[in-house]
Design an enzyme around this catalytic site. Structure first.
Site, PDB file in Angstrom:
ATOM      1  N   SER A  71       5.753 -48.273  -4.970  1.00  0.00           N
ATOM      2  CA  SER A  71       4.400 -47.946  -4.511  1.00  0.00           C
ATOM      3  C   SER A  71       4.353 -47.258  -3.147  1.00  0.00           C
ATOM      4  O   SER A  71       3.283 -46.825  -2.710  1.00  0.00           O
ATOM      5  CB  SER A  71       3.524 -49.196  -4.471  1.00  0.00           C
ATOM      6  OG  SER A  71       3.039 -49.494  -5.763  1.00  0.00           O
ATOM      7  N   LYS A  74       2.624 -43.935  -2.917  1.00  0.00           N
ATOM      8  CA  LYS A  74       1.205 -43.737  -2.617  1.00  0.00           C
ATOM      9  C   LYS A  74       0.973 -43.148  -1.228  1.00  0.00           C
ATOM     10  O   LYS A  74      -0.112 -42.630  -0.962  1.00  0.00           O
ATOM     11  CB  LYS A  74       0.443 -45.052  -2.763  1.00  0.00           C
ATOM     12  CG  LYS A  74       0.406 -45.596  -4.193  1.00  0.00           C
ATOM     13  CD  LYS A  74      -0.459 -46.852  -4.292  1.00  0.00           C
ATOM     14  CE  LYS A  74      -0.539 -47.383  -5.724  1.00  0.00           C
ATOM     15  NZ  LYS A  74       0.630 -48.173  -6.129  1.00  0.00           N
ATOM     16  N   SER A 133      -3.071 -51.498  -2.881  1.00  0.00           N
ATOM     17  CA  SER A 133      -2.115 -50.720  -3.682  1.00  0.00           C
ATOM     18  C   SER A 133      -2.587 -50.545  -5.123  1.00  0.00           C
ATOM     19  O   SER A 133      -1.800 -50.546  -6.070  1.00  0.00           O
ATOM     20  CB  SER A 133      -0.733 -51.393  -3.674  1.00  0.00           C
ATOM     21  OG  SER A 133       0.265 -50.494  -4.098  1.00  0.00           O
TER      22      SER A 133
END
Length: 425
Positions: A71, A74, A133
């Protein structure tokens, strides 16, 4: 027992050897559970610590090898959203209608459970992405900007190329796919660009919790347990670190636990990346080792004062001025992170002045007239860092009157004529 002929046996051995090589190549990009020995005793595959101001590398472990960032991917999505807002193609109040693609996000990751057609502001979705997230919020923003997640992926790779992230290969906006790869060094470089170009990013990354909808039973809790604001929360205070105000965690099975962080203490902001830690908490403990090393070992020192005279470029030629030259100095200071107690040494790499055709009077004090570049080499690591500082005019130079310019042209003419005669002999 059947005996295998010697020739066939050799062929089989060769085939096995080839298959092992192929398998090795296939896993060359990363290996699950891989660890790299290092002097700080971190249990990770890759890590880096840099000065956020200059990009100076303070510590690194296997930092150029690409791994799945999970993640942390991102961060690129967040960067692009901020770029779109800066370019006024988006604003924080823009209403985003949730696409079918975003609403179909697999339920096995973080999300805020968007339904197709739901409408939310860019700001709300951005916070859901930065704090919680949320994969569906991320895809909603991606598809709003580029029409689809894959269309956005193309923009991610184009942006990565523009930023010089040579190891980056994005295949999703969220990091859910382990085919996305990037090195710790390039992840730190991306983080540095975010902070320098969009410092307001930290206003969102440091939010400890956020309630996305009024009807939601509980708020999202920031996955970054290292936030300094967590020091008063019993369950998280063991992870809280002074000065931490960002940035992004990540986890998928192929990547282990990852974290890109930043902390500021005094006049020093550091950026860190760790990849393939053993657990949620471990990634923060490993990051703390980097910060402890950075803040205990380095201090910021000014190695070149502002308004300094460069010995190899004390003046610049001026066209059509009352004076033919203007004294020049450095516009700003040059500071570096150096080991405490060590006197840094810098070397002049070169100067570059604007051509005389671009330095036409009137010139005002403070006008840029060129640049000067210095190189600093760490005595221990032998790593070099080049820094460039603008050169500016130290005084005003007024434009000369037509009479002065006429006689100057006549003088130049006869000087050139005389030199031409001299060259004949």
């Amino acid at each position: 027992m059947k005996v295998i002929p010697m020739r066939l046996r050799k062929v089989m051995i060769a085939l096995v050897a080839v298959s092992m090589v192929v398998m090795g190549l296939g896993s060359a990009a990363y290996a699950k559970g891989e660890k790299t020995p290092n002097s700080l005793g971190m249990d990770i595959a890759s890590a880096i610590l840099i000065d956020a101001d200059s990009g100076q590398v303070l510590y690194e472990v296997n930092s150029s090898k690409p791994y799945p960032p999970a993640s942390m991917t991102k961060l690129m999505t967040e960067y692009i959203v901020l770029e779109e807002i800066s370019a006024k193609r988006l604003n924080w109040d823009t209403v985003v209608t949730t696409s079918k693609e975003a609403a179909s996000t697999p339920p096995d990751g973080s999300q805020i459970y968007l339904a197709e057609g739901d409408q939310h502001s860019v700001k709300d979705l951005y916070i859901a992405m930065a704090v919680g997230s949320a994969n569906d919020a991320t895809i909603a923003l991606a598809s709003h900007i580029s029409g689809s997640e894959q269309g956005f992926v193309g923009k991610m790779n184009e942006t990565a190329k523009g930023l010089g992230l040579t190891s980056a290969n994005f295949t999703s906006a969220t990091g859910l796919l382990d085919t996305t790869l990037i090195s710790a060094a390039d992840m730190a470089k991306l983080a540095q660009n975010i902070i320098k170009k969009h410092p307001d990013f930290l206003d969102y990354s440091k939010i400890p919790q956020y309630k996305f909808r009024e009807r939601d039973e509980k708020p999202m809790i920031n996955y970054n347990w290292m936030l300094e604001s967590n020091k008063s929360i019993p369950a998280l205070k063991q992870y809280a670190y002074p000065g931490v105000d960002g940035m992004k965690t990540g986890y998928i099975s192929a990547a282990g636990y990852t974290f890109t962080g930043t902390a500021k203490q005094g006049d020093i902001r550091l950026i860190s990346v760790v990849m393939n830690a053993n657990s949620k908490g471990a990634r923060f403990y490993e990051t703390a080792k980097l910060y402890n090393f950075g803040y205990n070992t380095f201090e910021r020192k000014t190695v070149l004062a502002p308004k300094s005279v460069v010995e190899t470029a004390k003046t610049a030629k001026v066209k059509k001025g009352k004076k033919k030259t203007v004294p020049i100095v450095t516009e700003s200071d040059l500071s570096l992170l150096v080991k405490k107690g060590v006197a840094p040494k810098i070397d002049l790499v070169g100067t570059k002045l604007l051509p005389e055709s671009e330095l036409v009077a009137p010139i005002k004090a403070g006008d840029k007239v060129g640049t000067v570049t210095y190189k600093y080499t760490d005595a221990d690591t032998k790593q070099s860092l080049e820094r460039t500082v603008n050169l500016i005019a130290a005084k005003d130079v007024q434009k000369a009157g037509w009479f002065r310019l006429m006689f100057r042209s006549i003088g130049d003419f006869f000087a050139g004529l005389f030199q031409g005669i001299v060259d004949l002999f």
